[in-house]
Enzyme design. Sequence first.
Site, mmCIF file in Angstrom:
data_model
loop_
_atom_site.group_PDB
_atom_site.id
_atom_site.type_symbol
_atom_site.label_atom_id
_atom_site.label_comp_id
_atom_site.label_asym_id
_atom_site.label_seq_id
_atom_site.Cartn_x
_atom_site.Cartn_y
_atom_site.Cartn_z
ATOM 1 N N ARG A 212 97.116 38.335 -0.909
ATOM 2 C CA ARG A 212 96.566 40.022 0.200
ATOM 3 C C ARG A 212 95.967 40.853 -0.762
ATOM 4 O O ARG A 212 94.882 41.337 -0.474
ATOM 5 C CB ARG A 212 97.781 40.582 0.172
ATOM 6 C CG ARG A 212 98.569 40.018 1.329
ATOM 7 C CD ARG A 212 99.987 40.786 1.797
ATOM 8 N NE ARG A 212 101.119 40.368 0.973
ATOM 9 C CZ ARG A 212 101.924 40.649 0.434
ATOM 10 N NH1 ARG A 212 102.191 42.135 1.615
ATOM 11 N NH2 ARG A 212 102.755 40.624 -0.091
ATOM 12 N N GLN B 253 106.316 30.146 -15.903
ATOM 13 C CA GLN B 253 107.461 29.514 -14.657
ATOM 14 C C GLN B 253 106.271 28.771 -13.620
ATOM 15 O O GLN B 253 105.485 29.495 -13.192
ATOM 16 C CB GLN B 253 107.743 30.817 -13.069
ATOM 17 C CG GLN B 253 108.839 30.506 -12.673
ATOM 18 C CD GLN B 253 108.752 31.686 -11.429
ATOM 19 O OE1 GLN B 253 107.877 32.744 -11.478
ATOM 20 N NE2 GLN B 253 109.800 31.810 -10.418
ATOM 21 N N THR C 67 111.950 35.598 -7.084
ATOM 22 C CA THR C 67 112.199 36.684 -7.648
ATOM 23 C C THR C 67 113.286 35.748 -8.963
ATOM 24 O O THR C 67 113.266 36.045 -10.500
ATOM 25 C CB THR C 67 112.057 38.155 -8.150
ATOM 26 O OG1 THR C 67 113.514 38.236 -6.202
ATOM 27 C CG2 THR C 67 111.215 38.952 -6.932
ATOM 28 N N GLY D 280 104.895 43.419 -12.531
ATOM 29 C CA GLY D 280 104.055 43.444 -13.142
ATOM 30 C C GLY D 280 102.990 43.938 -12.178
ATOM 31 O O GLY D 280 102.151 45.173 -12.824
ATOM 32 N N GLY E 78 113.323 45.230 0.425
ATOM 33 C CA GLY E 78 114.794 44.823 0.364
ATOM 34 C C GLY E 78 115.806 46.240 1.310
ATOM 35 O O GLY E 78 115.527 47.163 0.434
ATOM 36 N N ASN F 238 58.742 66.267 -32.515
ATOM 37 C CA ASN F 238 58.638 66.325 -30.636
ATOM 38 C C ASN F 238 57.879 64.749 -30.832
ATOM 39 O O ASN F 238 56.351 64.492 -31.034
ATOM 40 C CB ASN F 238 57.200 67.450 -30.382
ATOM 41 C CG ASN F 238 57.475 67.404 -29.081
ATOM 42 O OD1 ASN F 238 58.117 67.671 -27.959
ATOM 43 N ND2 ASN F 238 56.848 66.687 -28.043
ATOM 44 N N ALA G 124 55.969 62.643 -23.362
ATOM 45 C CA ALA G 124 56.242 62.197 -22.710
ATOM 46 C C ALA G 124 55.627 60.760 -23.166
ATOM 47 O O ALA G 124 54.401 60.372 -22.905
ATOM 48 C CB ALA G 124 55.661 62.258 -21.515
HETATM 49 C C1 UD1 Z 1 111.125 42.513 -3.630
HETATM 50 C C2 UD1 Z 1 112.259 42.080 -3.783
HETATM 51 C C3 UD1 Z 1 113.111 43.312 -2.308
HETATM 52 C C4 UD1 Z 1 112.292 44.799 -2.718
HETATM 53 C C5 UD1 Z 1 110.591 44.857 -3.588
HETATM 54 C C6 UD1 Z 1 109.877 45.555 -3.645
HETATM 55 C C7 UD1 Z 1 112.887 39.761 -4.091
HETATM 56 C C8 UD1 Z 1 113.999 38.921 -3.716
HETATM 57 N N1 UD1 Z 1 113.234 41.069 -3.192
HETATM 58 O O1 UD1 Z 1 110.553 42.363 -2.795
HETATM 59 O O2 UD1 Z 1 113.809 43.634 -2.184
HETATM 60 O O3 UD1 Z 1 111.985 45.619 -1.869
HETATM 61 O O4 UD1 Z 1 110.165 43.805 -4.212
HETATM 62 O O5 UD1 Z 1 108.627 45.518 -3.702
HETATM 63 O O6 UD1 Z 1 113.232 39.978 -5.101
HETATM 64 N N2 UD1 Z 1 107.789 36.891 -8.905
HETATM 65 C C9 UD1 Z 1 107.671 35.562 -9.783
HETATM 66 N N3 UD1 Z 1 108.401 34.957 -9.128
HETATM 67 C C10 UD1 Z 1 108.586 34.618 -8.546
HETATM 68 C C11 UD1 Z 1 107.886 35.567 -7.051
HETATM 69 C C12 UD1 Z 1 108.345 36.709 -7.590
HETATM 70 O O7 UD1 Z 1 106.751 36.173 -11.073
HETATM 71 O O8 UD1 Z 1 108.623 32.928 -8.418
HETATM 72 C C13 UD1 Z 1 106.675 38.180 -8.419
HETATM 73 C C14 UD1 Z 1 106.046 39.165 -8.200
HETATM 74 O O9 UD1 Z 1 105.025 38.223 -9.061
HETATM 75 C C15 UD1 Z 1 106.150 40.123 -8.638
HETATM 76 C C16 UD1 Z 1 107.726 40.581 -8.134
HETATM 77 O O10 UD1 Z 1 108.367 39.648 -9.057
HETATM 78 O O11 UD1 Z 1 105.295 40.833 -9.342
HETATM 79 C C17 UD1 Z 1 108.189 40.321 -6.960
HETATM 80 O O12 UD1 Z 1 107.756 39.262 -6.215
HETATM 81 P P1 UD1 Z 1 107.558 39.895 -4.071
HETATM 82 O O13 UD1 Z 1 107.807 38.072 -3.929
HETATM 83 O O14 UD1 Z 1 105.959 40.502 -4.669
HETATM 84 O O15 UD1 Z 1 109.157 40.414 -3.755
HETATM 85 P P2 UD1 Z 1 108.790 41.172 -2.823
HETATM 86 O O16 UD1 Z 1 108.666 40.649 -1.492
HETATM 87 O O17 UD1 Z 1 108.071 42.160 -2.789
#
Ligand code: UD1
Length: 454
Positions: A17, A74, A80, A102, A137, A374, A377
Site C-alpha cells: 500500500r 524469510q 508474523t 520495522g 487484532g 571585494n 557583481a
Molecule cells: C499485525 C498483528 C495485529 C496487530 C497489528 C498491529 C498478526 C497476525 N497481527 O497485523 O494483531 O494489531 O500487527 O500493527 O501478527 N511480516 C514479516 N513476515 C511475514 C508477515 C509480516 O516480516 O510473513 C512483518 C511485516 O513486514 C510487518 C509486520 O511483520 O512489519 C506486521 O505484519 P502485517 O502483515 O502488517 O501485520 P498486520 O496485519 O498489520
Amino acid sequence: MSAPLSIVILAAGKGTRMYSALPKVLHRIGGQTMLERVIDTALSLKPQHISVVIGHCKDAVRDTVRRDVAWVEQTEQLGTGHALKTALPQLPADGRTLVLYGDVPLIDAATLQTLLDAAGDEVGLLTDVLADPTGYGRIVRQDGRVVAIVEEKDADAAQKAITETNTGILVLPNRHLSGWLAQLNSNNAQGEYYLTDLIALANAQGVAVHPVQVAASYLAAGVNNKQQLAALERIFQRNQAQALLKAGLTLRDPERFDLRGSLKHGQDVEIDVNVVIEGDNELGDGVRIGANCVIKNAIIGAGSVIEPFSHLENCRIGRDARIGPYARLRPQADIGDEAHIGNFVEVKNSTIGHGSKANHLTYIGDAEIGRGSNIGAGTITCNYDGVNKHRTVIGDEVRIGSGTMLVAPVSVGDRATTGAGSTITRNCPADKLTVARSRQTVIEGWVRPEKPKK
Ligand code: UD1
Ligand code: CA
C-alpha cells in the site's frame, strides 16, 4: 532481570500500500529509515542479540541499513508467526525475546523497558485503546486476564466491538518459543501463521500474559501507507520542535520547521518559518536563519545571519557573517568572520577571508580569497577547463571589478584591482590595476543605416 535479552525485528513485508519501488521499511521519518530507527532503539536496550527478518528487497534493505545485526531471510511471507520462526535458530534457549516491527518507527526505549519489566519471565504484550480499532487484532479478556488475540478478519461482531488492540510488540520467554511456534497453524481467514496465536497458547499453558498499555498511540503506530507515514513524520517533527523550544531555541512556527538530523544551538538562536535542516549542524549564539532556507551539515558561528531562501550544504561559516538572501553555499565553502555572501552568489570548495564580500550574482569555485577583499557583481572564477579544476587565489584587500572572468589557475596579489569586464588569464600583481578588455572606441562619421522612405 539478568537473563539474556534477544530482539527480533520483523521487516520482511513488501508494503504494497506504499505504492513504491522502495521496500516499506526504507521509507524515512525525520530523514532516517524506519528500520534504522527501530534498530537504534533496539540497540539502546543493550540486548545480547538482534535479528532482523527480511525478505522483500532484502539486498536493498541490508545495503541501506548499515547496522551490526544478524540478518535472517524469510523467503516467503507466510505471516508474523512464521517470520519469528525463521529467526528461531539464532535465538538462545533461555532468556527472553522482544518482537519489534520495522514499520513501527517511533517506539521508544522507555516503553519497551516498561514492557520488559511487566513481563518478567512470562509474556508481555503492548496494547493500545483506539476509538477506531478497525484493522487491528483485538485483545480478548476473561475475568480481566488477557486470554487471546483475534485478528480483525477472524473476529465476530462482539469481538470487533473491542477497542483494546494489539500493537504487535510483545516479549516472550525463550524456553517456550520453539514449542509454541511449532503449534501454530494457518487455519484462519488470511491463511497465515499468526504470531498473535501465541497468546492463546500461553494462556492454555498457564503462562500469564502481562498487558502494558502504550502511553501514546503514535509510539506503537504502524506505517502501511503514505498517509500514515506523513502523519508520523509530523508527530516526530512536532516533538522535536517542542524539545528545541524547551531548550531555548526560538522557532517562529514549530509547525513549519523540519529537522532531519541533529541540531546543536547556542543561546538566542532564531529560526524563521519553512526552514529544513538536515544532517549534523551547529548554530552559535545569536544565529538567525531566515524563512525558507535549506541547511545541511553546516557549522555557523555566533552572530551570523542567513537571510531567506538560502541553500547551505557541508559548509562552515564564521562569526557575524551575512549570507543571502538567495545564496548557495556548496560543499567545502568556508566563509570567514564578518564576510558577506549576497544574492545569487554560489560558493564551492573555497575559502573566503575575514570581512571579504561577494554581494551579487557571482560564482566562486576552487578559490582562496584573503581578508577585506571585494568581489564585484557578476564575477566568475572559471575553474574548469573541461577536464581539470584549477584554483584561483586572491589576496587581501583586493577589488575585483564587476563582471570579471578569472580564468584559473590564476592569482591576484594583495591590494590589486581588476577593471570591470576583464577576462583575467594571467596573474595580477599586487597594488596595481589590471585591465584585460578591448578598449572602447567611437567611430566618427558613422551613419546609422535607414530604410528608404516610400
Ligand atoms: C499485525 C498483528 C495485529 C496487530 C497489528 C498491529 C498478526 C497476525 N497481527 O497485523 O494483531 O494489531 O500487527 O500493527 O501478527 N511480516 C514479516 N513476515 C511475514 C508477515 C509480516 O516480516 O510473513 C512483518 C511485516 O513486514 C510487518 C509486520 O511483520 O512489519 C506486521 O505484519 P502485517 O502483515 O502488517 O501485520 P498486520 O496485519 O498489520
Ligand atoms: Ca501492519
